[in-house]
Design an enzyme around this catalytic site. Structure first.
Site, mmCIF file in Angstrom:
data_model
loop_
_atom_site.group_PDB
_atom_site.id
_atom_site.type_symbol
_atom_site.label_atom_id
_atom_site.label_comp_id
_atom_site.label_asym_id
_atom_site.label_seq_id
_atom_site.Cartn_x
_atom_site.Cartn_y
_atom_site.Cartn_z
ATOM 1 N N GLY A 10 0.837 -1.126 -0.009
ATOM 2 C CA GLY A 10 -0.053 0.058 0.027
ATOM 3 C C GLY A 10 0.908 1.260 0.038
ATOM 4 N N GLY A 12 -0.733 4.866 -0.129
ATOM 5 C CA GLY A 12 -1.684 5.972 -0.311
ATOM 6 C C GLY A 12 -0.801 6.998 0.718
ATOM 7 C CE LYS A 206 -11.009 6.391 13.374
ATOM 8 N NZ LYS A 206 -10.485 7.452 12.536
ATOM 9 N NE ARG A 270 -11.469 10.495 5.749
ATOM 10 C CZ ARG A 270 -11.120 9.409 4.800
ATOM 11 N NH1 ARG A 270 -11.164 9.593 3.594
ATOM 12 N NH2 ARG A 270 -11.098 8.375 5.117
ATOM 13 C CG ASN A 271 -15.851 9.934 8.662
ATOM 14 O OD1 ASN A 271 -16.908 9.410 7.876
ATOM 15 N ND2 ASN A 271 -15.074 9.420 8.928
ATOM 16 C CE LYS A 299 -11.022 17.682 -8.926
ATOM 17 N NZ LYS A 299 -11.966 16.732 -9.585
ATOM 18 C CD GLN A 301 -8.762 25.346 0.794
ATOM 19 O OE1 GLN A 301 -8.643 24.459 0.840
ATOM 20 N NE2 GLN A 301 -8.970 26.387 1.780
HETATM 21 P P1 NAD Z 1 -5.541 6.610 0.697
HETATM 22 O O1 NAD Z 1 -6.616 6.748 1.271
HETATM 23 O O2 NAD Z 1 -4.521 7.481 0.250
HETATM 24 O O3 NAD Z 1 -6.040 5.610 -0.540
HETATM 25 C C1 NAD Z 1 -5.303 5.538 -1.908
HETATM 26 C C2 NAD Z 1 -4.562 4.375 -2.175
HETATM 27 O O4 NAD Z 1 -5.202 3.466 -2.714
HETATM 28 C C3 NAD Z 1 -3.390 4.681 -3.267
HETATM 29 O O5 NAD Z 1 -2.298 3.972 -2.974
HETATM 30 C C4 NAD Z 1 -4.044 4.064 -4.429
HETATM 31 O O6 NAD Z 1 -3.172 3.599 -5.518
HETATM 32 C C5 NAD Z 1 -4.738 2.886 -3.771
HETATM 33 N N1 NAD Z 1 -5.515 2.241 -4.722
HETATM 34 C C6 NAD Z 1 -6.494 2.859 -5.451
HETATM 35 N N2 NAD Z 1 -7.246 1.696 -6.025
HETATM 36 C C7 NAD Z 1 -6.825 0.328 -5.883
HETATM 37 C C8 NAD Z 1 -6.846 -0.808 -6.295
HETATM 38 N N3 NAD Z 1 -7.698 -1.092 -7.062
HETATM 39 N N4 NAD Z 1 -6.302 -1.701 -5.640
HETATM 40 C C9 NAD Z 1 -5.346 -1.624 -4.621
HETATM 41 N N5 NAD Z 1 -5.003 -0.442 -4.246
HETATM 42 C C10 NAD Z 1 -5.923 0.827 -4.738
HETATM 43 O O7 NAD Z 1 -5.051 5.438 1.615
HETATM 44 P P2 NAD Z 1 -4.130 5.647 2.792
HETATM 45 O O8 NAD Z 1 -4.606 6.865 3.397
HETATM 46 O O9 NAD Z 1 -2.878 4.946 2.869
HETATM 47 O O10 NAD Z 1 -5.165 4.513 3.772
HETATM 48 C C11 NAD Z 1 -4.969 3.052 3.878
HETATM 49 C C12 NAD Z 1 -5.538 2.804 5.350
HETATM 50 O O11 NAD Z 1 -4.980 3.688 6.337
HETATM 51 C C13 NAD Z 1 -7.183 2.946 5.418
HETATM 52 O O12 NAD Z 1 -7.706 1.915 5.977
HETATM 53 C C14 NAD Z 1 -7.285 4.291 6.297
HETATM 54 O O13 NAD Z 1 -8.476 4.013 7.087
HETATM 55 C C15 NAD Z 1 -5.882 4.072 7.271
HETATM 56 N N6 NAD Z 1 -5.483 5.094 7.950
HETATM 57 C C16 NAD Z 1 -5.411 6.364 7.148
HETATM 58 C C17 NAD Z 1 -5.161 7.556 7.829
HETATM 59 C C18 NAD Z 1 -4.776 8.768 7.210
HETATM 60 O O14 NAD Z 1 -4.592 9.898 7.846
HETATM 61 N N7 NAD Z 1 -4.731 8.910 5.836
HETATM 62 C C19 NAD Z 1 -4.562 7.590 9.086
HETATM 63 C C20 NAD Z 1 -4.842 6.218 9.621
HETATM 64 C C21 NAD Z 1 -5.189 4.953 9.199
HETATM 65 P P1 13P Z 2 -9.361 8.293 7.895
HETATM 66 O O1 13P Z 2 -9.330 9.646 7.528
HETATM 67 O O2 13P Z 2 -9.063 7.244 6.970
HETATM 68 O O3 13P Z 2 -10.649 7.746 8.656
HETATM 69 O O4 13P Z 2 -8.241 8.067 8.872
HETATM 70 C C1 13P Z 2 -7.866 9.186 9.730
HETATM 71 C C2 13P Z 2 -7.674 8.509 11.115
HETATM 72 O O5 13P Z 2 -7.727 7.135 11.229
HETATM 73 C C3 13P Z 2 -7.006 9.030 12.111
HETATM 74 O O6 13P Z 2 -6.497 8.358 13.156
#
Ligand code: NAD
Ligand code: 13P
Length: 376
Positions: A10, A12, A206, A270-271, A299, A301
């Site tokens: 992953g 993202g 949460k 964001r929720n 967007k 912004q």
């Molecule tokens: P993100 O929300 O940035 O998601 C985008 C990712 O999904 C990219 O890497 C993209 O390439 C990938 N993607 C898109 N289509 C896909 C496909 N078909 N197959 C596989 N991958 C695909 O991702 P993130 O922020 O890294 O979140 C990952 C997890 O971490 C989530 O469960 C989220 O809840 C959790 N999380 C996120 C945060 C945060 O602040 N962003 C914090 C804590 C936990």
């Molecule tokens: P999401 O924005 O994907 O819900 O994750 C934020 C978070 O979990 C902060 O701890």
């Protein structure tokens, strides 16, 4: 050698930050190979270049974490099987809806004795009960799987602001300590607790409470009301988790994954943000419509700002643009409650869903206490 090799599945927003944290540690700790392999779901950028190539050339995930150097020892790899082949430690951090497909592709491709950890929030709650992502991973791939959750808005950790996180483990404390070692930095303090389900349920539930907090903000009810909703929500999180898994521990709710993640999500998530707009509109416009519209705002912004602040806004836009987990989790939790005859016991969870689908007005969020839970 018996040095561990780490692969992050992953890339993202959070996946990139996790890679950065880990890469800073593998360089320092002798028991890990320096290189951190990061599987990238390949995409072509507007410039025509592949995302993987750009990450490897610039050492930045220009799409999901622009402006932040990942560490030169992070190697982006678009080939999933190749990325995991030699790994002893696998970090799963994709949006949850992709994990079933990824697991299927990885069956039989994982190194024997490999260990896994899931950073994925937002498991699926089905009729039969919740399908935990860590369970999916460990059952499909036949590996032990820990979880890491906490008050972790990725953008803040990317710029090295102090935060904490919780590792949940099932049995093996030594493995948990190994994960703690791999993630801990002076600005990221990790604690291990023996409660995988408790930690993972905190990370998911949460988001439902964050919607309730957003409704209260939208109705301008003030801080006391918001604090009350957070407290009641935390209590429902605890009772729900313990009813599903009797092993869940009370102390878990006092860790970063519990009360701290609840607070950060109810203040800055964001929720919360979209739920606030929903309540301001008296529940007359749907969540989908508002999410779409607020996305456009982001967007605009992004297009008019510059430099680091632009990068941060851009990250926010990307994070914000994925679908809202709270709404779907609220629905899934509601299904479980109805199925098991528990609706009366969880007035906050139930009311959040009924408001989200328009059956009740947003103001119902503080009227629910007429039906007091009978056993808590
Ligand atoms: P993100 O929300 O940035 O998601 C985008 C990712 O999904 C990219 O890497 C993209 O390439 C990938 N993607 C898109 N289509 C896909 C496909 N078909 N197959 C596989 N991958 C695909 O991702 P993130 O922020 O890294 O979140 C990952 C997890 O971490 C989530 O469960 C989220 O809840 C959790 N999380 C996120 C945060 C945060 O602040 N962003 C914090 C804590 C936990
Ligand atoms: P999401 O924005 O994907 O819900 O994750 C934020 C978070 O979990 C902060 O701890």
């Amino acid at each position: 050698s018996n040095k561990s090799r780490v692969t992050v599945v992953g890339s993202g927003n959070w996946g990139s930050v996790a890679s950065k944290l880990i890469a800073s540690n593998t360089l320092k700790l002798g028991s890990f190979h320096d290189e951190v392999r990061m599987w990238v779901y390949e995409e072509t950028l507007p410039s025509g270049e592949k995302l993987t190539d750009v990450i490897n050339r610039t050492n930045e995930n220009v799409k999901y974490l622009p402006g932040i150097k990942l560490g030169k020892n992070v190697i982006a790899d678009p080939d999933l099987e190749n990325a995991v082949r030699d790994a002893n430690m696998l970090v799963f951090v994709t949006p949850h809806q992709f994990m079933e497909g990824i697991c299927k592709r990885l069956i039989g491709k994982i190194k024997k004795g490999a260990e896994a950890i899931s950073l994925i929030k937002g498991m699926e709650v089905k009729m039969e009960g919740p399908c935990m992502i860590s369970t999916l991973i460990s059952e499909q791939l036949n590996v032990n799987c820990c979880v890491l959750m906490g008050a972790n808005i990725a953008n803040e950790i990317a710029v090295e602001k102090f935060s904490e996180a919780t590792v949940g483990y099932r049995e093996n404390r030594e493995i948990a300590e190994r994960w703690v070692q791999l993630f801990s930095t002076p600005y990221f303090m990790v604690t291990a607790v023996q409660d995988v389900e408790g930690v993972e349920l905190c990370g998911t539930l949460k988001n439902v409470v964050a919607l309730a907090a957003g409704f209260v903000d939208g109705l301008e009810m003030g801080n006391n009301t918001k604090a009350a909703v957070m407290r009641i929500g935390l209590r429902e999180m605890r009772v729900f988790s313990k009813l599903l898994f009797s092993s869940v521990k009370d102390n878990t709710f006092f860790e970063s994954c519990g009360v701290a993640d609840l607070i950060t999500t109810c203040l800055g998530g964001r929720n919360r943000k979209v739920a606030e707009a929903f309540a301001r509109n008296g529940g007359k416009r749907s969540f989908d419509e508002l999410e779409e519209e607020m996305l456009q705002g982001q967007k605009l912004q992004v297009d008019t700002r510059v430099s680091l602040s632009r990068a941060i806004d851009h990250i926010y836009f990307l994070v914000f643009s994925s679908y809202l987990k709270g709404v779907s989790t609220a629905k899934e939790v509601y299904e479980v409650l109805r199925n098991r005859g528990w609706l009366e016991l969880f007035p906050l969870f139930a009311t959040v869903h009924e408001i989200a689908i328009g059956r009740l007005p947003p103001s119902a969020i503080v009227e629910y206490s007429e039906h007091k839970p009978s056993f808590v």
